[in-house]
Structure formats: C-alpha cells, structure tokens
Design a protein around this motif. Structure first.
Motif, short mmCIF file in Angstrom:
data_model
loop_
_atom_site.label_atom_id
_atom_site.label_comp_id
_atom_site.label_asym_id
_atom_site.label_seq_id
_atom_site.Cartn_x
_atom_site.Cartn_y
_atom_site.Cartn_z
N ILE A 86 -3.30 25.40 1.47
CA ILE A 86 -1.93 24.96 1.73
C ILE A 86 -1.67 23.69 0.92
CG2 ILE A 86 -0.27 24.30 3.50
CD1 ILE A 86 -1.37 27.18 3.66
N PRO A 87 -0.57 23.61 0.15
CA PRO A 87 -0.31 22.45 -0.71
C PRO A 87 -0.21 21.16 0.09
CG PRO A 87 1.15 24.28 -1.26
CD PRO A 87 0.47 24.65 0.00
N ASP A 88 -0.72 20.07 -0.48
CA ASP A 88 -0.69 18.76 0.19
C ASP A 88 0.74 18.29 0.44
OD1 ASP A 88 -3.61 17.50 -1.62
OD2 ASP A 88 -3.42 18.69 0.22
N ASP A 89 1.67 18.63 -0.49
CA ASP A 89 3.04 18.17 -0.29
C ASP A 89 3.67 18.79 0.94
OD1 ASP A 89 2.87 20.15 -2.86
OD2 ASP A 89 4.46 20.77 -1.50
N LEU A 90 3.28 20.03 1.29
CA LEU A 90 3.80 20.66 2.49
C LEU A 90 3.20 20.00 3.73
CD1 LEU A 90 5.49 22.84 3.83
CD2 LEU A 90 3.58 24.42 3.56
N VAL A 91 1.92 19.69 3.66
CA VAL A 91 1.26 19.01 4.79
C VAL A 91 1.93 17.66 5.04
CG1 VAL A 91 -0.91 18.04 5.63
CG2 VAL A 91 -0.92 20.18 4.33
N SER A 92 2.18 16.89 3.98
CA SER A 92 2.79 15.57 4.12
C SER A 92 4.21 15.68 4.66
CB SER A 92 2.81 14.86 2.76
OG SER A 92 1.50 14.68 2.27
N ALA A 93 4.96 16.65 4.19
CA ALA A 93 6.33 16.82 4.65
C ALA A 93 6.37 17.15 6.14
CB ALA A 93 7.03 17.92 3.85
N CYS A 94 5.44 17.97 6.61
CA CYS A 94 5.39 18.31 8.03
C CYS A 94 5.01 17.09 8.87
CB CYS A 94 4.40 19.45 8.27
SG CYS A 94 4.98 21.06 7.68
N ARG A 95 4.12 16.26 8.36
CA ARG A 95 3.77 15.04 9.10
C ARG A 95 4.99 14.12 9.23
NH1 ARG A 95 -1.43 14.69 6.21
NH2 ARG A 95 -3.08 15.32 7.65
N ARG A 96 5.72 13.95 8.12
CA ARG A 96 6.88 13.05 8.15
C ARG A 96 7.94 13.56 9.12
NH1 ARG A 96 5.77 12.74 2.59
NH2 ARG A 96 7.23 14.45 2.14
N ASN A 97 8.08 14.85 9.23
CA ASN A 97 9.12 15.41 10.08
C ASN A 97 8.60 15.84 11.45
OD1 ASN A 97 11.76 15.88 8.31
ND2 ASN A 97 9.98 16.27 6.99
N ARG A 98 7.35 15.47 11.75
CA ARG A 98 6.73 15.75 13.06
C ARG A 98 6.83 17.25 13.40
NH1 ARG A 98 5.50 11.40 15.95
NH2 ARG A 98 5.55 12.58 17.92
N LEU A 99 6.53 18.07 12.40
CA LEU A 99 6.54 19.52 12.58
C LEU A 99 5.10 20.03 12.51
CD1 LEU A 99 8.24 22.15 12.84
CD2 LEU A 99 8.15 22.31 10.35
N PRO A 100 4.58 20.61 13.59
CA PRO A 100 3.21 21.14 13.57
C PRO A 100 3.04 22.20 12.48
CG PRO A 100 4.05 21.04 15.81
CD PRO A 100 5.21 20.75 14.92
N LEU A 101 1.96 22.07 11.71
CA LEU A 101 1.69 22.99 10.61
C LEU A 101 0.35 23.66 10.81
CD1 LEU A 101 2.31 24.18 7.77
CD2 LEU A 101 1.21 22.13 6.81
N PHE A 102 0.33 24.99 10.68
CA PHE A 102 -0.90 25.76 10.81
C PHE A 102 -1.15 26.52 9.51
CE2 PHE A 102 1.09 25.46 14.95
CZ PHE A 102 0.06 25.01 15.78
N ALA A 103 -2.41 26.66 9.16
CA ALA A 103 -2.80 27.54 8.05
C ALA A 103 -3.22 28.88 8.62
CB ALA A 103 -3.96 26.91 7.26
N VAL A 104 -2.75 29.96 7.99
CA VAL A 104 -3.09 31.32 8.43
C VAL A 104 -4.08 31.90 7.43
CG1 VAL A 104 -2.22 33.60 9.00
CG2 VAL A 104 -0.79 31.58 9.41
N ASN A 105 -5.26 32.22 7.92
CA ASN A 105 -6.29 32.81 7.05
C ASN A 105 -5.77 34.07 6.39
OD1 ASN A 105 -8.78 34.63 6.50
ND2 ASN A 105 -9.65 32.60 6.84
N GLU A 106 -6.14 34.26 5.12
CA GLU A 106 -5.62 35.41 4.37
C GLU A 106 -6.05 36.75 4.97
OE1 GLU A 106 -7.01 35.36 0.41
OE2 GLU A 106 -9.13 35.17 0.94
N ASP A 107 -7.06 36.75 5.83
CA ASP A 107 -7.51 37.99 6.47
C ASP A 107 -6.66 38.36 7.68
OD1 ASP A 107 -10.92 36.99 5.84
OD2 ASP A 107 -9.61 38.27 4.64
#
Length: 558
Positions: A86-107
């Motif tokens: 998952i790109p770091d810019d997406l992780v940072s954006a979710c932190r700034r907007n207090r939006l929980p972010l999950f990674a979904v395994n490709e399987d």
C-alpha cells in the motif's frame, strides 16, 4: 458490527496500517469502488474496498481520502494485488484524516469480505439467509468451483421454494433456476421494472403475466448505489440488473423481504466483477479509437488491433473484419452525462448470445467520449472451399440489434431520454476503420432525425457523399483537406478572422449573401470581404460549382 471485529477475523486477512484509536467505529455496510470521487454513492458507515485503480500518482491519495472521511465512512480497505504494498502517501493521508486503513492480502477476494460484512450486518434477519450464505460460500468463488448467481437462485428454489431469475435491463436472462423464462416474458418484466423505477414507485414491483405474479427487486452494483437522495436515477436505471421472483411479495413478512435484499447484494458482487472484467476491453477500444481519430498510420492501428483481437476473439487470431457501432443517449435538459449510460447499453446490446455458461463472454470493446459511446466489434470471416476470405458471416444489422430490446429501453428512457444508434459496414483492414467510424456516426445522425425514443440506422441507409466520404483513403483525405483548408486555418489563427466558420455558413446557405450575412450577424460588405479573402488564400472561386463542391467535401472530411 465494529471495525475491530473485522480485524480480528483471520479469514478476512486484514492488516491495520495505523493506530487502533478508531477501531470501535460501527460498520453499516460495504462498498467496492475504484472511482476517483465515489461520494454520490456513499451514505456513511461503509467499509470501502478499493483496488487502487483510481490512483495515478501520490497526489491522488489526499483528495480521495478526504472525500471518504467527509462522507463518514467507517474505514478503507485497499487491495495489494494491483500495486503490491500500500503506497505511503495513502497511509499518510488516512492518518491525517483519521480514517482507519486496512491492507487486504492479494489472496483474499473482495467478494469474501463483502459476503462476511453483509452476513454480519444482517445478523438480525431471518435465519434462512445466514444458513444459505454460510452453506454455500462458493457463490462468489472464481474458477470451476464457483457457480455465480445460478447457485444462490438454485438455493432459493430448493431451500425456500422460490423460483427466481436475474435479468439485464434489456430483458436478457443472465441466470435462473429451472426452465428459462420466455423472451417475451423477460422483456415485459424488464419493461415493468424500468417503468416503476423511473416513476419512483417503491419496490418490490409486482406484475402478473399469464396468471402468474412476479416480484421484481433491483440489483444495484456497489459502484452505482444506493447513494444520496440527490443522485439522479437516470444514471443507473439502464445498467442495473433485476431479480424476478415467481411470487407475490406484497404480503411477505419483513424477514423474507430482508432475505431477498441480501440475495440481491450478493448477486451485485457478481455484477461488479463482470463490470471489472470489461475494463481491459474498454481500454483497448479507447486506445484504438484514439489512434483512428488522431489520423494515425494504418500500420500503427493494425498493430494495436493485433493486440486487441486475441482478447475479443480468443483462439481465433486476428479478426479480418471489423464493424463500428456508435450510440448516443440524450436526456432532456442535458444535465445527465449520456456517455456512460450509452456505453453500458452498447455492452449489453452487443453481448454475444451464442456464448453460454455462468459467465457469458462479450465480443466487443466499447469506449465513450462525451455523450457518445463507440463499439469496436470484431467479425470472424467466412472462408470458402479454397480458404479464401468471403467476408464476415455475422455482421451486425441496426434493426436486428434493437428488435428485442426496444420495449424495455423505451420504458427506461421514459419521456425524457432518447437512444440513437448507427452501424457501419464491415471493413477488413485498419485503414478502413476511420471511414467506418465516420459512417457509423452519419448513420446515427440519420437515426436521430427520426421520431421515437429508440432509433437505429445502418450504413445501407446512407446516400450521396455521406456514403462515399468515409472510404476515401486517409492519405488522400489529409492531402485534399490540407491543400484547401490549411491556409484558412493559419490565417484564422494569426488574425482571428473566422474564415472557416464563414465558409461553412456560406456553403450551408447555398451561396446566398443575404441569408449568410443574416446568420452570421454581419454586414453583407463584411461577408464579401471575408469570402474574397478565402478566394485569395486558396486561389479558388466560390462562384464556381466545382470550387464550392471541393470546399464542401473538404469540410466534411476534416
């Protein structure tokens, strides 16, 4: 259901990227999207699933996350299949907007997460829905083990004694339990459903045919709704599937209605999956048509077609013939974009009826620009005894394309929408595609001149220069138009003189000075000056029929 419960469910394979502060948020639903702005389809409380196809660069993450946060979604789950990590810019954006972010395994398939959330959110529904879904998880499984919508419809029959069918908006049967419905019944059910949706009647809609009552439930893809109250129903009415059940749902208890709503949500996952499968064909169509419209060399277009043919005609190699179909959807007021609607309709109308199985294949690629959709249709050739090419044996005909779907489409378009369609002749090479595109567009304009909500015209209905121009070779076309029009374009660019619009109006007014001056809001002397400048720059005489005809043809071919 809380986000924390999803994270603790090992079968879902979710990995939290950030803090645990927001994991007590309540999940009220699930939505899968790759739109850059899905706000119109969000009502709050959703777990949003995305494959990240909307992300083109790091600058896209912040606007996307801000839209989700403003809509009040519970969390975002991003698949790792497309980009790996998952790109770091997406992780940072979710932190700034207090939006929980999950990674979904490709399987892990999005369908697995969707199914789980639907079951948990619907936990207070009748026990039969949970039992059906729990016992038959293979409903949304890809590959030979999966059965698609047919599996759940069989279960409705065997477990709940309900016969049901999934229909497209044109009345094509997509799935069903037992004997298929007659085409006439399918068309009537689709028409009734579309008419009810357009008039705002609450579902399920009911209809009696030959003494049998059917109840109709909409199947809305997660990328199309349900959305905010401000969303216009015309954006999706002609692309959503419907579930027809042989029963009168008017006296059903709430638990049974909830059961059928849950079934439609499961089938909607399959609807979205088939939409996603068309992405490659859409991209191929867009690339080929951009080359054609840009006047690319035939060799370049042919090379792109060689890439497209195996996707559209697997196992048959390069298609020796192609047809172009152009469709346009217009709504009164012009406030609804017609291109996406026309694209969905063309994909539905042109589905190859000869393909069978749980996932019927398409043989077309459709792109859209503005309110117009353009389909590139490959046609296998019919070979003679000696193997010679005898032309296509399955060419499309305008009237035949709409014969079986005219009634449902007219119901969906109601009294404020219109579909017009044009079909080109078959061409056997890349060099003929530009002419075929122009011919299909001319045919669509012929259809647009006719009365009625659903109209089509074919290449055989064209006449005069309209039929001849599309097949002028590209190099001849470019040389002819450049010789006559480039001096005028250059002059207009330098002096803002509007010589080209003046020439078009002059010819359209049959050389009448008075009528042309009135149309352009010019003094006749000003018009004479402009026409004189045109003649001086091109060394032509607009009082001569031959020169008028040359200019007329050049403008039509440019």
């Amino acid at each position: 259901m809380r986000l924390r419960a999803l994270l603790e469910t090992e079968a879902l394979g979710l990995r939290l990227l950030g803090d645990e502060d927001e994991l007590d948020r309540t999940v009220r639903g699930v939505m899968t999207t790759d739109l850059r702005d899905p706000s119109r389809y969000l009502s709050g409380g959703e777990l949003v699933l995305t494959g990240l196809a909307w992300r083109r660069n790091s600058a896209d993450s912040e606007p996307f996350v801000r839209i989700l946060a403003s809509a009040g979604v519970a969390g975002l789950a991003a698949g790792e299949a497309e980009l790996g990590d998952i790109p770091d810019d997406l992780v940072s954006a979710c932190r700034r907007n207090r939006l929980p972010l999950f990674a979904v395994n490709e399987d892990v398939a999005f369908a697995t997460i969707t199914e789980y959330v639907v079951r948990q959110v619907s936990g207070e529904r009748a026990g039969d829905l949970a039992a059906v879904v729990d016992r038959h998880r293979r409903l949304m499984t890809s590959g030979p083990a999966g059965g698609g919508p047919d599996v759940v419809l069989d279960l409705l029959t065997t477990d709940l004694d309900l016969r049901a069918w999934v229909l497209s908006p044109t009345g094509r049967q997509i799935a069903g339990a037992g004997e298929p419905l007659a085409p006439g019944i399918c068309a009537a059910l689709a028409s009734e459903h579309l008419a009810a949706v357009r008039t705002g009647r609450r579902g399920p809609h009911r209809m009696s045919i030959q003494g049998i009552t059917y109840s109709l439930f909409p199947i809305r893809g997660h990328g199309r709704g349900p959305g905010p109250a401000s969303r216009d129903v015309r954006e999706s009415v002609l692309s959503d599937w419907l579930l027809a059940v042989e029963a009168d749902a008017g006296d059903w208890p709430a638990e049974r209605l909830d059961l059928l709503q849950g079934v439609t949500q499961l089938i909607a996952v399959e609807r979205d999956r088939r939409d996603a499968a068309r992405t490659v064909r859409r991209r191929l169509a867009q690339e080929v048509l951009e080359l054609v419209q840009a006047g690319a060399a035939p060799a370049e277009i042919a090379a792109r077609l060689r890439v497209a043919a195996p996707v559209l005609l697997p196992g048959l190699g390069a298609a020796p013939h192609w047809q172009v179909v152009v469709a346009r959807v217009d709504w009164d007021g012009g406030d609804i974009p017609g291109g996406p609607v026309a694209q969905s309709l063309l994909e539905e109308i042109l589905v190859d009826p000869s393909m069978s199985g749980p996932e019927p294949s398409d043989r077309i690629a459709v792109a859209h620009a503005g309110d117009e959709a353009i389909a590139l249709v490959p046609l296998p050739a019919l070979s003679g005894d000696a193997g010679e090419d005898k032309g296509p044996d399955s060419a499309l005909h305008a009237d035949a394309l709409l014969a079986a779907v005219r009634e449902p489409l007219a119901a969906g378009l109601a009294d404020d929408g219109r579909l017009t369609l044009g079909v080109s002749a078959a061409v056997h090479s890349a060099e003929g595609l530009r002419g075929a595109l122009e011919e299909a567009r001319h045919a669509r304009r012929v259809a647009a001149a006719r009365p009625g909500r659903v109209c089509a015209a074919g290449h055989h209905e064209l006449a005069s220069h309209v039929l001849l121009l599309p097949f002028v070779p590209d190099d001849v076309r470019r040389a002819f138009t450049a010789r006559l029009l480039d001096p005028l374009r250059d002059y207009d660019r330098r002096h803002r003189a509007e010589l080209i619009p003046t020439l078009e109006a002059f010819l359209d007014c049959d050389g009448s000075w008075t009528r042309c001056a009135t149309r352009l809001h010019l003094h006749v002397n000003t018009l004479r000056y402009r026409v004189g400048r045109i003649e001086q720059l091109t060394a032509r005489d607009l009082s001569r029929l031959e020169d008028k005809l040359d200019f007329f043809l050049a403008l039509r071919m440019s």
